[in-house]
Design an enzyme around this catalytic site. Structure first.
Site, PDB file in Angstrom:
ATOM      1  N   ASP A 123       1.313  -1.016   0.076  1.00 12.80           N
ATOM      2  CA  ASP A 123       0.267  -0.154   0.096  1.00 12.80           C
ATOM      3  C   ASP A 123       0.980   0.923  -0.015  1.00 12.80           C
ATOM      4  OD1 ASP A 123      -2.303  -1.301   0.134  1.00 12.80           O
ATOM      5  OD2 ASP A 123      -1.962  -1.521   2.423  1.00 12.80           O
ATOM      6  N   ASP A 139      -6.961  -1.506  -4.559  1.00 12.88           N
ATOM      7  CA  ASP A 139      -8.076  -1.135  -3.763  1.00 12.88           C
ATOM      8  C   ASP A 139      -8.578   0.294  -4.065  1.00 12.88           C
ATOM      9  OD1 ASP A 139      -7.162  -2.574  -1.975  1.00 12.88           O
ATOM     10  OD2 ASP A 139      -6.290  -1.424  -1.480  1.00 12.88           O
TER      11      ASP A 139
END
Length: 176
Positions: A123, A139
């Site tokens: 991330d 995401d």
């Protein structure tokens, strides 16, 4: 049969391209952000910050890799079923659903590739202003598609539009 193959081909190629885009951004994040201070895009609002997520969305379910593989398999199977059941691309009524299936598949596959290769998901996108959990491109695909699906089901599609997805032969017979 040609429409079904066309649907699956467009789904597979589009999903694959989006997965490549997701994986490329993650590789950039690893190469340029890991071990570094955050890269500030807008001071106090948005920055690029390397993170390793070993759970699901927002870090939930840490260490449950088997669960994530099962979910990814179900998502993939559902996407194939949905794409197979829908009319061809000439029928614009279902374009929104097809695009959502592509985005959800790409998001699930992109994060699953990370889990298989590394045991965690990379991330790197961080909205510091609201301290939103760090996320990635995959995401974004899943979140956007989910929001659009919600809107489509609430305001666009009628129940009869979705009859094409009903399993045939499993309906309950009504007695007299």
């Amino acid at each position: 049969m040609g429409n079904k193959i066309s649907n699956l081909a467009v789904w597979a190629v589009s999903s694959t391209l989006l997965v490549f885009a997701d994986q490329y951004t993650k590789e950039l994040a690893v190469a340029r952000l890991r071990g570094q201070e955050p890269f500030v895009i807008w001071d106090g609002v948005f920055e690029l910050l390397y993170s390793e997520n070993r759970g699901a969305a927002f870090g939930m379910l840490q260490g449950r890799q088997g669960f994530f593989f099962l979910i990814a398999a179900v998502v993939l199977a559902a996407a194939v079923y949905v794409m197979w059941k829908m009319p061809g691309w000439s029928n614009a009524r279902y374009h929104g659903l097809k695009i959502c299936a592509i985005l959800i598949t790409a998001g699930a596959a992109g994060n699953m590739i990370d889990r298989i290769r590394q045991g965690y998901v990379v991330d790197f996108l961080y909205f510091k202003l609201i301290d939103f959990p760090i996320f990635n491109v995959a995401d974004i695909y899943v979140t956007t598609a989910t929001a659009v699906l919600f809107l489509l089901f609430c305001f666009f599609y009628r129940e009869e539009d979705l009859e094409i997805f009903r399993f045939r032969g499993h309906e309950k017979e009504e007695s007299c």
